[in-house]
Design a protein around this motif. Structure first.
Motif, short mmCIF file in Angstrom:
data_model
loop_
_atom_site.label_atom_id
_atom_site.label_comp_id
_atom_site.label_asym_id
_atom_site.label_seq_id
_atom_site.Cartn_x
_atom_site.Cartn_y
_atom_site.Cartn_z
N TYR A 1 40.76 27.79 41.05
CA TYR A 1 39.31 27.94 41.14
C TYR A 1 38.93 29.29 41.73
CZ TYR A 1 39.07 22.97 40.22
OH TYR A 1 39.19 21.74 39.63
N ASP B 1 46.41 27.39 46.51
CA ASP B 1 45.09 28.03 46.50
C ASP B 1 45.17 29.55 46.36
OD1 ASP B 1 43.49 25.76 46.65
OD2 ASP B 1 43.75 25.62 48.82
N ALA B 2 46.34 30.14 46.53
CA ALA B 2 46.44 31.60 46.43
C ALA B 2 47.86 32.02 46.08
CB ALA B 2 46.00 32.25 47.74
N ASP C 1 41.09 35.55 44.11
CA ASP C 1 41.74 34.26 44.34
C ASP C 1 41.40 33.69 45.72
OD1 ASP C 1 43.31 32.15 43.64
OD2 ASP C 1 45.23 33.18 43.79
N VAL C 2 41.35 34.55 46.74
CA VAL C 2 41.09 34.07 48.10
C VAL C 2 39.60 34.12 48.41
CG1 VAL C 2 41.69 34.37 50.55
CG2 VAL C 2 43.37 34.92 48.79
N VAL D 1 38.15 29.55 51.10
CA VAL D 1 39.06 29.55 49.96
C VAL D 1 38.87 28.39 48.99
CG1 VAL D 1 40.98 28.25 50.96
CG2 VAL D 1 41.46 30.10 49.36
MG MG Z 1 42.49 30.59 45.09
#
Ligand code: MG
Ligand code: NAP
Length: 485
Positions: free
Chosen positions: A29, A182-183, A96-97, A329
């Motif tokens: 996301y 998440d990253a 991304d972050v 994040v």
């Molecule tokens: Mg991310």
């Protein structure tokens, strides 16, 4: 800035991009919009086994056989090549972050710094000679440990991966990393760039996937020789228990609830500037963030007023648009911060600023939290004790130095602390008594350069990253005793 770089979420194993053996994927996301923007491979035990076995081969056949200066030269080339891809890496990390692009650029510089620093050390990892009298020669050798497993969080992917990769590789180990779902994207690209710069295939493998699946499988793997974990306290406990199955040594870099202690003679403008910047950086998602302000009653009102004024001017926006502060994040992280804020309200702390999800037009669907300042926070309450990992600052007033110390040392963490005062005796008293791995005086910033050691007291973990100290993690000592009489 418009999208201009491809996002590739396939894993990097044995010198190539690969899908998970299962072909399963996880959606990625954009935290600024809440929209799916890419996917990563959902690696599991089979992928971890494959990665560890190729790294074993690469370690035995290649990396271990390189001379230290050959390893140094490759790592210098990695640093140079990261520099050539600085814009791309910063773009991916910012997207991304969610962090401001300028912060992501600084993170790439830090990554380069790590590779350069440890490239310089690769051929200076010395043993000692121990005098035992005539006829006996005794010396130590610092050998690589073998396969270094590294589990990395999402908040500073480029910095934290390089912080572990560079010293491990410099010391002659191969690395298998599991990156946060998440990253993952910037680290995958970093590994590819390192390979292009001359790092042999298999020497650095990067696995993506869920922590409870791929992370668990890596920490339970019998063929890893060391595990570096950076992440939360609860996962750290879990990982340490799992590693115990195979007596795998661990290094744990966990959370923090770091204080800035402000005495009556402090340079108020400097401390206000420092305190407000530190909690805004990366939207407060920094293990070393100063999330507690412990301030002398004489200057309490002035400090709160000035910090509130500075924090109220912080501009929110999409990371790539270079705001002062981006989103947090993930939706999960946003909800956990909002829950902590609501705990703060319930404990009757005074909300001076913020306290909600941002309602700013255009940001409604992203994970944006208003910079939040709580005053007169009750010592021992949830928001005073627990790591919130968001842009939330708590202020506690004090009268005596002993009171300040008791508050500073009164959490289960001990990562970083700072003291603002020019009273020499008082400053030494405080630096001696504070329980934290790093103490700053009249300043703050765990970055502070690659050369200084970093790590925790108490439940912030153990072992030290950065500096020469990190080499201890990635080497083991062999003593050789020879009788030549
Ligand atoms: Mg991310
Ligand atoms: P986290 O949830 O503990 O995750 C850290 C890493 O562990 C991620 O790669 C995660 O993968 C993986 N993981 C999750 N469950 C696992 C399991 N059962 N076995 C093995 N691995 C597992 O932490 P986070 O929320 O990403 O990061 C924030 C925390 O990290 C904060 O507490 C912060 O203070 C700490 N931190 C510390 C430092 C330091 O140097 N001391 C630096 C940065 C951050 P998934 O994300 O894919 O689940």
């Amino acid at each position: 800035m418009d999208a201009q770089y491809r996002l590739d979420g396939r894993m990097f194993i044995n010198g190539e991009r690969v899908d998970a053996i299962s072909r399963k994927e996880i959606d990625v996301y954009d935290p600024s919009t809440g929209q799916v923007m890419s996917t990563i491979a959902a690696g599991d035990t089979g992928d971890v086994n494959h990665a560890v076995s190729t790294s074993q081969k690469a370690y035995e056949a290649d990396w271990k056989r390189f001379t230290p200066s050959e390893r140094a030269n490759i790592l210098f080339s990695v640093a140079d090549r990261i520099g050539q891809y600085k814009e791309e890496l910063a773009y991916i990390e910012s997207l991304d972050v969610g962090k401001p692009h300028k912060q992501a650029l600084a993170d790439v510089d830090a990554a380069i710094g790590y590779f350069r620093f440890y490239a310089g050390i690769a051929d200076k990892i010395f043993g000692t000679s121990i005098p035992l009298g005539e006829g006996i020669a005794d010396y130590t050798i610092r050998e690589p440990i073998g396969i270094s497993a590294q589990i990395i969080p999402w908040n500073y992917p480029l910095q934290l991966s390089s912080r572990g990769f560079a010293p491990a590789l410099a010391a002659g180990n191969a690395v298998v990393a599991k990156v946060a779902e998440d990253a993952s994207l910037s680290i995958l690209r970093l590994a590819e760039i390192a390979h292009e710069a001359g790092l042999p295939k298999g020497v650095l493998n990067v696995i993506t996937g869920y922590g409870s699946v791929a992370g668990q499988a890596l920490s339970d793997h019998p063929d890893i020789h060391h595990l570096t974990f950076t992440g939360s306290l609860n996962t750290g406990i879990q990982v340490m228990k799992t590693a115990a199955n195979h007596i795998t040594p661990v290094n744990l870099e966990l959370g923090g609830k770091s204080p800035i202690i402000i005495f009556g003679d402090a340079d108020i403008d400097k401390v206000v500037e420092t305190a407000s910047n530190v909690i805004i950086q990366n939207a407060g998602q920094t293990c070393s963030a100063a999330s507690r302000i412990i301030v002398n009653n004489k200057v309490h009102a002035e400090v709160v007023e000035k910090i509130a004024e500075k924090m109220s001017k912080v501009k929110l926006g999409r990371g790539l648009d270079n705001p002062d502060m981006g989103p947090v994040v993930s939706e999960r992280q946003m909800n956990s911060i909002l829950q902590a804020i609501s705990n703060g309200r319930e404990s009757n702390a005074n909300v001076v600023l913020g306290g909600n999800r941002s309602k700013q037009q255009g940001l409604e669907n992203g994970y944006f939290i208003q910079p939040t300042l709580f005053d007169n926070v009750k010592v021992g309450s949830f928001i005073e004790q627990e790591e919130i990992f968001g842009p939330v600052l708590s202020v506690m007033p004090f009268d005596t130095a002993d009171e300040a110390l008791a508050i500073a040392n009164g959490t289960e963490y001990g990562l970083v602390a700072s003291v603002f005062s020019n009273d020499l005796k008082l400053v030494h008293h405080m630096t001696n008594q504070i329980q934290a791995g790093q103490v700053f005086v009249n300043g703050y910033g765990a970055g502070g350069g690659v050369a200084i050691p970093f790590g925790g007291y108490k439940k912030s973990g153990f072992g030290r990253e950065k500096g020469l100290e990190a080499i201890q993690n990635y080497t083991t000592v062999k003593n050789v005793w020879i009788d030549y009489r």
